[in-house]
Scaffold this active site. Structure first.
Site, mmCIF file in Angstrom:
data_model
loop_
_atom_site.group_PDB
_atom_site.id
_atom_site.type_symbol
_atom_site.label_atom_id
_atom_site.label_comp_id
_atom_site.label_asym_id
_atom_site.label_seq_id
_atom_site.Cartn_x
_atom_site.Cartn_y
_atom_site.Cartn_z
ATOM 1 N N LEU A 1 0.858 -1.201 0.000
ATOM 2 C CA LEU A 1 0.000 0.000 0.000
ATOM 3 C C LEU A 1 0.886 1.240 0.000
ATOM 4 O O LEU A 1 1.797 1.336 0.815
ATOM 5 C CB LEU A 1 -0.886 0.001 1.262
ATOM 6 C CG LEU A 1 -1.909 -1.152 1.352
ATOM 7 C CD1 LEU A 1 -2.425 -1.303 2.771
ATOM 8 C CD2 LEU A 1 -3.070 -0.924 0.385
ATOM 9 N N HIS A 2 0.632 2.152 -0.916
ATOM 10 C CA HIS A 2 1.427 3.388 -0.929
ATOM 11 C C HIS A 2 0.655 4.599 -1.435
ATOM 12 O O HIS A 2 1.173 5.707 -1.432
ATOM 13 C CB HIS A 2 2.680 3.205 -1.789
ATOM 14 C CG HIS A 2 2.385 3.119 -3.254
ATOM 15 N ND1 HIS A 2 1.916 1.975 -3.841
ATOM 16 C CD2 HIS A 2 2.475 4.045 -4.247
ATOM 17 C CE1 HIS A 2 1.735 2.180 -5.133
ATOM 18 N NE2 HIS A 2 2.054 3.428 -5.414
ATOM 19 N N ARG A 3 -0.592 4.419 -1.912
ATOM 20 C CA ARG A 3 -1.312 5.557 -2.505
ATOM 21 C C ARG A 3 -1.626 6.598 -1.427
ATOM 22 O O ARG A 3 -2.022 6.245 -0.311
ATOM 23 C CB ARG A 3 -2.650 5.113 -3.095
ATOM 24 C CG ARG A 3 -2.523 4.108 -4.180
ATOM 25 C CD ARG A 3 -2.700 4.682 -5.562
ATOM 26 N NE ARG A 3 -2.245 3.682 -6.473
ATOM 27 C CZ ARG A 3 -1.439 3.900 -7.503
ATOM 28 N NH1 ARG A 3 -1.031 5.115 -7.785
ATOM 29 N NH2 ARG A 3 -1.052 2.924 -8.280
ATOM 30 N N ARG B 1 7.266 5.756 1.071
ATOM 31 C CA ARG B 1 6.260 6.779 1.412
ATOM 32 C C ARG B 1 5.380 6.287 2.576
ATOM 33 O O ARG B 1 5.046 7.065 3.480
ATOM 34 C CB ARG B 1 5.411 7.040 0.163
ATOM 35 C CG ARG B 1 4.057 7.526 0.459
ATOM 36 C CD ARG B 1 3.148 7.579 -0.749
ATOM 37 N NE ARG B 1 2.462 8.825 -0.674
ATOM 38 C CZ ARG B 1 2.639 9.824 -1.498
ATOM 39 N NH1 ARG B 1 3.436 9.711 -2.513
ATOM 40 N NH2 ARG B 1 2.001 10.941 -1.321
ATOM 41 N N ASP C 1 -2.826 -1.526 -3.330
ATOM 42 C CA ASP C 1 -3.396 -0.408 -4.093
ATOM 43 C C ASP C 1 -2.529 -0.129 -5.329
ATOM 44 O O ASP C 1 -2.647 0.914 -5.964
ATOM 45 C CB ASP C 1 -3.568 0.851 -3.224
ATOM 46 C CG ASP C 1 -2.273 1.326 -2.585
ATOM 47 O OD1 ASP C 1 -1.176 0.858 -2.981
ATOM 48 O OD2 ASP C 1 -2.357 2.184 -1.668
#
Ligand code: UD1
Length: 364
Positions: free
Chosen positions: A203-205, A238, A282
């Site tokens: 997940l990084h969005r 991130r 994501d």
């Protein structure tokens, strides 16, 4: 003929590697430009080894920044490279800031541009990638689509037929190549952790990880998932930055069924997902890789630019975290295996069709 190939961020490397190899096989010279949008060892360098890619011929070293400063710096630096070379064509892939930045520069200098992975649309203009996709497609000369829905989207935007060519999914070329090689190597991360049944999380969005309240909800749900199946979470920088900034990492790690690890190289990652029972993500590319491998994928987003992974593949959109546990139960349940079929031209031969399309275009 001199072809310029652009890479910048992690999801670009596996798309450009097979294209560059195909140009080399035909004796056509390429200049590989790395913008430096991603720069960590495990977000960039390791992919060059794992994908058997030549080292970049030119490195722009732009690094991180706001969208405006990152895009602008790439443009300033890439313009100098274009002026020093006599490129017949610039090839960009995907939807990252490097894609739009290099497209704008090339087009304004009168250099033709090919966009590989053209036509994908999430129809969500709050995503920076959607802006990059629309703008790149609107000015590129040759639009090479990964799935037939891409052709349809481009036609609906009034793009003329001769600019569109359905070539298939280039990521699958790299995936097949890696699958052959991972079987020969001992790089099974799950084995090293002593786990054989597991879910992989990536997940990084911004919409999932940039706001503390959203992150809290996500953590709550992931902890519930971990009670059903151990999770392995190679964490994007991130995401790690935000877990640390909002002081969530220590408590999240205090759970022996949650394994947070550094981002993996390509071969280790392919091996990890290849052996997994479920993927929660994501990412764009992972929706495609899981469809190709027949592994259930739950995508934590409100929309996807890759609808074929739902209609033909193993992907399911989780538009609200309240849906997650039931979807996990179904995916892990006895009768869960949803026979995904492989979309057309996701066959490991896309690089051949891409290079055919580019050489035909230049000879015309
Ligand atoms: C970018 C792409 C996204 C893609 C993702 C894959 C855009 C608009 N977004 O998002 O579409 O899915 O790559 O990873 O182009 N950082 C590091 N080391 C690195 C790279 C990034 O520490 O090598 C950190 C920095 O703090 C940076 C942050 O991650 O500010 C975000 O990086 P950035 O390249 O801006 O966007 P991604 O979230 O990686």
């Amino acid at each position: 003929m001199l072809i310029c190939l652009i890479v910048g961020a992690r999801p670009n490397f596996m798309k450009i590697a097979p294209i560059d190899r195909e140009f080399a096989r035909r004796g056509i010279e390429t200049v590989l430009v790395h913008t430096g949008q991603h720069y960590d060892e495990n977000m960039s360098d390791i992919f060059f080894q794992d994908l058997n890619m030549k080292a970049p011929d030119v490195h722009l070293n732009v690094g991180s920044g706001t969208h405006a400063s990152q895009t602008a710096t790439i443009m300033i630096e890439f313009e100098k490279v274009c002026k020093q070379n006599n490129f017949s064509m610039v090839v960009v892939v995907g939807d990252v800031n490097s894609t739009i930045a290099c497209t704008l520069v090339a087009k304004k200098l009168g250099i033709p541009v090919t966009h590989v992975e053209a036509g994908l649309r999430s129809f969500d203009r709050e995503m920076p990638e959607e802006i990059n996709r629309i703008l790149t497609d609107s000015v590129s000369d040759l639009l090479l689509t990964p799935s037939i829905d891409g052709d349809e989207n481009l036609r609906n935007e009034g793009v003329s037929e001769e600019r569109i060519k359905f070539v298939g999914n280039i990521m699958i070329d790299s995936l097949y190549d890696a699958l052959e090689r991972v079987n020969q190597t001992d790089m099974n991360v799950a084995n090293k952790l002593g786990i054989n049944k597991y879910a992989v999380i990536t997940l990084h969005r911004p919409s999932n990880v940039d706001h503390p309240s959203q992150l809290d909800r996500l953590i709550e749900e992931l902890v519930k998932v971990s009670r059903k199946i151990p999770i392995i979470f190679p964490m994007h920088p991130r995401t790690r930055n935000n877990f640390t900034k909002f002081d969530k990492l220590t408590s999240f790690l205090d759970n022996d069924r949650i394994h947070v690890i550094e981002p993996l190289g390509y071969l280790e990652f392919v091996s990890l997902i290849g052996g997994s029972n479920l993927v929660i993500t994501d990412s764009g590319g992972l929706q495609e890789e899981t469809t190709s491998l027949g592994i259930p994928c739950l995508t934590l987003r409100e929309n996807t630019e890759r609808p074929i992974t739902i209609s033909e593949g193993t992907n399911q959109l989780i538009t609200n975290l309240d849906m997650l546990q039931e979807a996990v139960d179904n995916s892990l349940g006895q009768n869960s295996v949803r026979e995904g079929k492989k979309p057309q031209f996701w066959d490991g031969k896309t690089a051949i069709r891409i290079v055919d399309a580019i050489t035909n275009h230049l000879e015309r």
